[in-house]
Design a protein around this motif. Structure first.
Motif, PDB file in Angstrom:
ATOM      1  N   UNK A 115      69.857 -19.999  14.080  1.00  0.00           N
ATOM      2  CA  UNK A 115      71.104 -20.143  13.321  1.00  0.00           C
ATOM      3  C   UNK A 115      70.784 -20.948  12.061  1.00  0.00           C
ATOM      4  N   UNK A 116      71.231 -20.483  10.885  1.00  0.00           N
ATOM      5  CA  UNK A 116      70.973 -21.227   9.659  1.00  0.00           C
ATOM      6  C   UNK A 116      72.126 -21.006   8.685  1.00  0.00           C
ATOM      7  N   UNK A 117      72.313 -21.979   7.792  1.00  0.00           N
ATOM      8  CA  UNK A 117      73.441 -21.883   6.869  1.00  0.00           C
ATOM      9  C   UNK A 117      73.198 -22.650   5.596  1.00  0.00           C
ATOM     10  N   UNK A 118      73.882 -23.782   5.428  1.00  0.00           N
ATOM     11  CA  UNK A 118      73.875 -24.497   4.151  1.00  0.00           C
ATOM     12  C   UNK A 118      72.661 -25.392   3.961  1.00  0.00           C
ATOM     13  N   UNK A 119      71.866 -25.616   4.990  1.00  0.00           N
ATOM     14  CA  UNK A 119      70.732 -26.529   4.840  1.00  0.00           C
ATOM     15  C   UNK A 119      69.677 -25.943   3.897  1.00  0.00           C
ATOM     16  N   UNK A 120      68.888 -26.847   3.318  1.00  0.00           N
ATOM     17  CA  UNK A 120      67.840 -26.439   2.389  1.00  0.00           C
ATOM     18  C   UNK A 120      66.669 -25.890   3.188  1.00  0.00           C
ATOM     19  N   UNK A 121      66.543 -24.578   3.267  1.00  0.00           N
ATOM     20  CA  UNK A 121      65.540 -23.956   4.122  1.00  0.00           C
ATOM     21  C   UNK A 121      65.008 -22.694   3.453  1.00  0.00           C
TER      22      UNK A 121
END
Length: 555
Positions: free
Chosen positions: A257-263
């Motif tokens: 799961x991924x979203x607003x983080x800097x990745x």
């Protein structure tokens, strides 16, 4: 204006491009045959008229502006357009407009090159660059581009996404069993099943041989992704459709799961692969969500791999212990199984369950196996009454020079071939290729014995006994444990023992822990016994002490 109209017309007609010459009032002065075909009219109807190849109002206006620009500035004009030819076919064309000055009068030379095939080929190349040829699904390149785009847009579009990496288990076995065409059919059907499950809420890709992925958009929550994962597992219960078979295929997959983080896209994939590896280690038809705890586990694994590699070239960290194998009728120790032990200066004593699996996964098991075999040969060689059993992994068996390694080591240590017994799991033997089986046959011809370990836990134990040459079968401890408590288990052990005896094989029961088990196993026909009832794995010094007791161990 022109001295020889016929020569000019012949030159124009020879051109492969539709070419026309207009005067400063944009009326057609010359037109070649290719242009007539594009207009769909004879030359006589066109000469002296103001005609355009482009019937669309916006396009026609654009052509007039370009004509005026060429007449006013003398600048050459090259651009792309689309047009509908006389047959109604849509074409991509490259338009060139050039100013000609003849006898102090301005003319516009226009040529139109059909580049439809070129653009179609480019589109096909772009499609193939981003799609899998077999399934028609997007490929790894497309997945990476999509992840990069999502990562780049996170500042102004921080909505959550999910990445699922999926891997079909034992796919090489499916190819070998049913054939590569059947394998391709399974891949296509699996891809279509995934698309049906996702149902437009994401993108399904095939990113490798038996690897697929799903990017879920539209703000997926962990709950919705979890539910989708369960639906995929339910879908996998349905056999795949082949002409002569309906194989059940298992699956492992990891979820991020991924979203607003800097990745970055690379980090998303790394997390997905970490979760996928966790799922594979837990079993089949299993999924796992990524968490930071998995990363901590990965760091721990990397530390352990580094430590094991260092211990393999350092004396003292790795050692052997031996568990006796007794003959049933007189309880005489006739063989010992050599087992690896690892004690690291920082990590301490590491469980064999941990480091053996890690060694197999990283390929270090080849070096580890050689070290343990060499040490065991040196310590057991002078006990002439004992055979030596040692475990061989599928990784070792798959080595191209497996037999040469064993032969060379035994010769160097002056250990008799007839006293060595290689223990292989039935799964590793069943999946072995022809070369590996040739290695085993070569070693058996030299006197080395072969034993099937964990017998009964693999795919088709009984058929293996008739397909390959072995000397012993080891009934797995999972059967021995319940042999006096579960009727079905007792029946299996009795059947295997009787079959082994008829085939003149040694039948070894491992994991014997009490007298009731011992009595049953002897009555069932097991020729050899091994387990804590007689002895735990012990060092060479303790083993020698036990053997001094007339080679007989009593509980």
């Amino acid at each position: 204006m022109l001295n020889d109209l016929r020569v000019c017309q012949a030159v124009l007609d020879a051109l492969t491009e539709a070419t026309v010459l207009k005067d400063d009032e944009r009326k057609l002065i010359f037109i070649n045959q290719k242009a007539c075909e594009l207009y769909g009219r004879p030359r006589e109807e066109l000469i002296g008229k103001e005609y355009s190849f482009f019937n669309d109002g916006d396009q026609a206006a654009r052509q007039r502006d370009r004509d005026n620009e060429v007449l006013a500035t003398g600048t050459k004009c090259v651009y792309e357009e689309t047009l509908i030819d006389a047959s109604g076919k849509r074409r991509n064309v490259l338009v060139r407009k050039t100013l000609l000055v003849l006898e102090n009068k301005n003319y516009i030379l226009t040529s139109i090159m059909d580049i439809s095939l070129l653009r179609s080929s480019e589109a096909q190349i772009r499609y193939l660059a981003r799609h899998d040829v077999l399934t028609g699904l997007p490929n790894r390149t497309a997945l990476n581009e999509d992840l990069s785009q999502i990562a780049a847009q996170r500042m102004y579009n921080p909505e959550p996404h999910a990445l699922i990496l999926l891997n079909l288990n034992d796919f090489n076995y499916l190819n070998d069993t049913y054939g590569y065409q059947a394998g391709d059919a399974i891949l296509c059907e699996f891809g279509q099943r995934l698309r049906n499950e996702v149902n437009g809420s994401g993108t399904v890709s095939r990113i490798g041989g038996d690897e697929f992925s799903i990017i879920l958009r539209n703000n997926p929550t962990q709950e919705t992704v979890h539910n989708l994962a369960l639906e995929i597992l339910i879908m996998m219960r349905q056999p795949f459709t082949l002409t002569r078979a309906n194989p059940l295929v298992t699956l492992s997959f990891g979820i991020v799961m991924f979203g607003s983080e800097n990745i970055t896209a690379g980090e998303i994939m790394r997390r997905g692969n970490t979760a996928l590896l966790e799922a594979k280690q837990r079993g089949k038809n299993v999924f796992s969500f990524y968490s930071e705890l998995l990363d901590a586990s990965s760091v721990s694994k990397r530390i352990m791999v580094k430590a094991l590699a260092e211990s393999l070239v350092k004396e003292g960290d790795l050692s052997c212990v031996y568990q006796p194998i007794l003959r049933s009728h007189d309880e005489k120790v006739v063989c010992v199984e050599a087992l690896a032990r690892w004690t690291h200066g920082v990590l301490g004593a590491v469980s064999p369950v941990q480091f053996i699996a890690l060694a197999e996964e990283t390929g270090l098991v080849i070096q580890l196996g050689e070290i343990i075999l060499r040490q065991a040969c040196r310590e057991i060689k002078d006990i002439n009454t004992l055979n030596l059993a040692i475990n061989v992994s599928a990784v070792q068996l798959g080595e191209a020079n497996f037999a040469d390694r064993i032969i060379s080591l035994l010769n160097e240590e002056d250990f008799p071939f007839t006293r060595l017994e290689l223990e292989l799991t039935e799964t590793s033997v069943m999946n072995a290729n022809a070369t590996s089986l040739t290695h085993l046959s070569r070693l058996r011809q030299l006197g080395v014995k072969v034993s099937l370990d964990d017998f009964g836990t693999g795919y088709s134990s009984l058929s293996l006994l008739k397909d390959i040459s072995v000397d012993s079968v080891k009934i797995d401890r999972s059967f021995v444990q319940y042999v006096t408590e579960v009727n079905d288990t007792a029946a299996i052990v009795s059947a295997v023992s009787q079959l082994g005896n008829k085939m003149k094989l040694n039948v070894i029961a491992e994991g014997v822990e009490n007298q009731l088990q011992k009595a049953f196993l002897i009555s069932a026909g097991c020729s050899h016994l091994q387990g804590y009832l007689f002895s735990r794995p012990v060092t060479i010094d303790i083993l020698l002490s036990l053997l001094d007791q007339d080679h007989k161990l009593n509980a």
